[in-house]
Enzyme design. Structure first.
Site, mmCIF file in Angstrom:
data_model
loop_
_atom_site.group_PDB
_atom_site.id
_atom_site.type_symbol
_atom_site.label_atom_id
_atom_site.label_comp_id
_atom_site.label_asym_id
_atom_site.label_seq_id
_atom_site.Cartn_x
_atom_site.Cartn_y
_atom_site.Cartn_z
ATOM 1 N N HIS A 57 18.677 -11.095 -1.616
ATOM 2 C CA HIS A 57 19.830 -10.331 -2.122
ATOM 3 C C HIS A 57 19.365 -9.084 -2.857
ATOM 4 O O HIS A 57 18.794 -9.154 -3.938
ATOM 5 C CB HIS A 57 20.664 -11.202 -3.073
ATOM 6 C CG HIS A 57 21.939 -10.535 -3.495
ATOM 7 N ND1 HIS A 57 23.185 -10.982 -3.110
ATOM 8 C CD2 HIS A 57 22.174 -9.448 -4.272
ATOM 9 C CE1 HIS A 57 24.118 -10.204 -3.623
ATOM 10 N NE2 HIS A 57 23.523 -9.255 -4.338
ATOM 11 N N HIS A 59 20.072 -4.491 -3.372
ATOM 12 C CA HIS A 59 20.864 -3.264 -3.135
ATOM 13 C C HIS A 59 19.900 -2.098 -2.968
ATOM 14 O O HIS A 59 19.503 -1.465 -3.947
ATOM 15 C CB HIS A 59 21.833 -3.019 -4.289
ATOM 16 C CG HIS A 59 22.874 -4.083 -4.381
ATOM 17 N ND1 HIS A 59 24.111 -3.976 -3.779
ATOM 18 C CD2 HIS A 59 22.834 -5.309 -4.951
ATOM 19 C CE1 HIS A 59 24.804 -5.094 -3.999
ATOM 20 N NE2 HIS A 59 24.045 -5.918 -4.705
ATOM 21 N N GLN A 152 31.875 -2.555 -1.631
ATOM 22 C CA GLN A 152 31.689 -2.673 -3.091
ATOM 23 C C GLN A 152 33.006 -2.611 -3.872
ATOM 24 O O GLN A 152 33.168 -3.302 -4.874
ATOM 25 C CB GLN A 152 30.765 -1.539 -3.553
ATOM 26 C CG GLN A 152 30.664 -1.323 -5.054
ATOM 27 C CD GLN A 152 29.578 -2.162 -5.709
ATOM 28 O OE1 GLN A 152 28.417 -2.065 -5.351
ATOM 29 N NE2 GLN A 152 29.961 -2.994 -6.653
ATOM 30 N N HIS A 210 29.334 -11.409 -2.121
ATOM 31 C CA HIS A 210 29.238 -11.443 -3.580
ATOM 32 C C HIS A 210 30.440 -12.291 -4.008
ATOM 33 O O HIS A 210 31.576 -11.923 -3.738
ATOM 34 C CB HIS A 210 29.398 -10.047 -4.166
ATOM 35 C CG HIS A 210 28.171 -9.210 -4.093
ATOM 36 N ND1 HIS A 210 27.636 -8.791 -2.906
ATOM 37 C CD2 HIS A 210 27.372 -8.713 -5.084
ATOM 38 C CE1 HIS A 210 26.549 -8.067 -3.174
ATOM 39 N NE2 HIS A 210 26.369 -8.001 -4.475
ATOM 40 N N GLU A 213 31.158 -13.370 -9.220
ATOM 41 C CA GLU A 213 30.182 -12.831 -10.176
ATOM 42 C C GLU A 213 30.951 -12.531 -11.456
ATOM 43 O O GLU A 213 31.294 -11.381 -11.745
ATOM 44 C CB GLU A 213 29.493 -11.573 -9.641
ATOM 45 C CG GLU A 213 28.335 -11.127 -10.533
ATOM 46 C CD GLU A 213 27.635 -9.871 -10.036
ATOM 47 O OE1 GLU A 213 28.065 -9.309 -9.021
ATOM 48 O OE2 GLU A 213 26.646 -9.458 -10.684
ATOM 49 N N ASP A 309 18.239 -8.513 -6.511
ATOM 50 C CA ASP A 309 19.522 -7.836 -6.686
ATOM 51 C C ASP A 309 19.352 -6.342 -6.977
ATOM 52 O O ASP A 309 19.846 -5.509 -6.234
ATOM 53 C CB ASP A 309 20.350 -8.512 -7.794
ATOM 54 C CG ASP A 309 21.847 -8.218 -7.679
ATOM 55 O OD1 ASP A 309 22.254 -7.524 -6.732
ATOM 56 O OD2 ASP A 309 22.611 -8.696 -8.541
HETATM 57 FE FE FE2 Z 1 24.507 -7.811 -5.610
#
Ligand code: FE2
Length: 430
Positions: A57, A59, A152, A210, A213, A309
């Site tokens: 995971h 970005h 996102q 996701h 979270e 992440d």
């Molecule tokens: Fe993430």
């Protein structure tokens, strides 16, 4: 004649005195003391030869952007999201490519040879998608980059995002992403999970959302994710990332939820460095840790990986592509200090992550691609404790990175001249 012969290695499963023979980029044999001649022999000297690290995971479109256009002063998730909003319109394809390639260099140096990267598809130009598809191709000879179409700003909340997720898939992005807890309502969140799972089923793609979270115990989109996986027969193809609300959920509810995750064949990814810094921010004291229930999920056979992440981006000002740092943080946050639990934390950044990414050519076994890392440690636990130096990194049998051993030269009367922080063998019997 073989190309490469690794001798006297210790493997992550505990086997010692193992040789690995490589020909034409693939492992042809793994056994004690293989009698063979090869163009090159590397003496592992009893050290750990592990399959490469895998980050399940990440970005990559935001990585290494720290300070552009400004830093996150508060260090909170919300300022991070606002900052990403400021940064996005300023991004150019060249910058994304350059930063991503630089990060992949860091990764290779740390023996990290596979990354699942969520790429934001809320920009109508799909700039980051194009950039990372280009990067994926560029790095393919040395790093497996798997891309997730990640809306996102919410696939329903952001107008046109569902179509853009689908467009990204047709452009070559691999996995369907989402962010149900960021939709306007719980109902929209559940609806987004349904739409995204159906899209994945239609295109025959994996799903990695996701999910929850949040510190809100009522954030239960993971339940919907598991139920959709059952309904659509997606077992083994669906992953919930973060799942931090599970930390705060009522135990009775979790006793129903975890069996549902098993039924749905849903894998879980915790992101320990980010979860421990971004969750619990509304708490005074006691302050929640906010990482999902890793040992409890592992105990019932759910595949659990740890992801990095973020590295030097709007959400996280630290990091260096070191999956052993990630494993160490996961181990501490989950209090996984038992012997088997510590080994499981090593698996969370290697084999478990590889399973989630469906990396079929992964592992130190005959027939697989000859990818492995020689660590300056004798076993996975020592590797985590020392964030062990990646002495040699191999891809398809070729050495692509090398780091000198970590040692300190001492100048102390009557003491050794050198120290490398490993237990002397007699004291280190495990
Ligand atoms: Fe993430």
């Amino acid at each position: 004649m073989a190309d490469l012969h690794i001798t006297n290695a210790t493997l992550a499963d505990g086997r010692t005195g193992i040789d690995v023979l490589v020909a034409a980029g693939r492992i042809v044999d793994v056994a004690p003391r293989i009698d063979a001649t090869a163009a090159r022999t590397v003496d592992a000297a009893g050290l750990l030869l592990a399959p490469p690290f895998v980050d399940a995971h990440f970005h990559l479109d935001a990585a290494l952007s720290y300070g552009i256009p400004r830093v996150n002063r508060s260090g909170t998730l919300l300022e991070g999201i606002a900052l990403w909003g400021e940064l996005k319109p300023r991004l150019t394809q060249e910058e994304i490519v350059e930063r991503a390639l630089a990060y992949c260099d860091w990764a290779v140096g740390k023996g990290l040879l596979a990354i699942r990267a969520h790429v934001d598809v809320c920009d109508p130009r799909l700039l980051a998608v194009e950039a990372l598809l280009h990067v994926k191709e560029r790095v393919a000879p040395y790093l497996d980059l798997q891309l997730v179409a990640f809306p996102q700003d919410g696939v329903l909340r952001s107008a046109g995002a569902l179509a853009r997720v689908e467009r990204a898939l047709t452009m070559g992005v691999d996995v369907v992403g989402g962010i149900p807890h960021f939709e306007r309502t719980m109902a929209d969140g559940a609806e987004s999970v349904r739409l995204l799972c159906e899209l994945a089923a239609r295109h025959g793609r994996l799903v990695d959302l996701h999910c929850d979270e949040s510190d809100d115990p009522q954030s239960r989109h993971v339940e919907t994710l598991a139920a959709q996986s059952v309904r659509l027969g997606l077992q083994g193809r669906v992953t919930g990332s973060h799942l931090t609300s599970m930390h705060s959920m009522d135990n009775y509810y979790v006793s129903k939820l975890i069996p549902l995750l098993v039924e749905g064949g849903v894998a879980a990814i915790a992101n320990p460095l980010i979860n421990i810094t971004l969750q619990g921010r509304h708490d005074t004291y006691p302050k929640r840790r906010g990482m999902t229930r890793v040992p409890e999920l592992m105990a019932v056979g759910v595949t659990v990986a740890f992801g990095h992440d973020c590295v030097l981006d709007p959400w996280y000002p630290l990091g260096s592509a070191d999956m052993l740092e990630v494993a160490a943080m996961g181990l501490h946050v989950a209090q996984m200090t038992g012997v088997d639990a510590m080994r499981a934390c090593f698996d969370a950044v290697t084999v478990n992550a590889a399973k989630i990414l469906h990396l079929d050519d992964y592992g130190i076994a005959a027939g697989r691609r000859a990818d492995f890392v020689l660590l300056q440690a004798r076993d996975p636990i020592e590797a985590i404790r020392l964030r062990a130096t990646r002495l040699r990194v191999f891809r398809a049998g070729r050495e692509i990175a090398r780091t000198p051993p970590a040692t300190a030269v001492l100048d102390l009367p009557g003491r050794p001249h050198e120290v490398d922080w490993r237990l002397p063998p007699a004291a280190g019997a495990r």
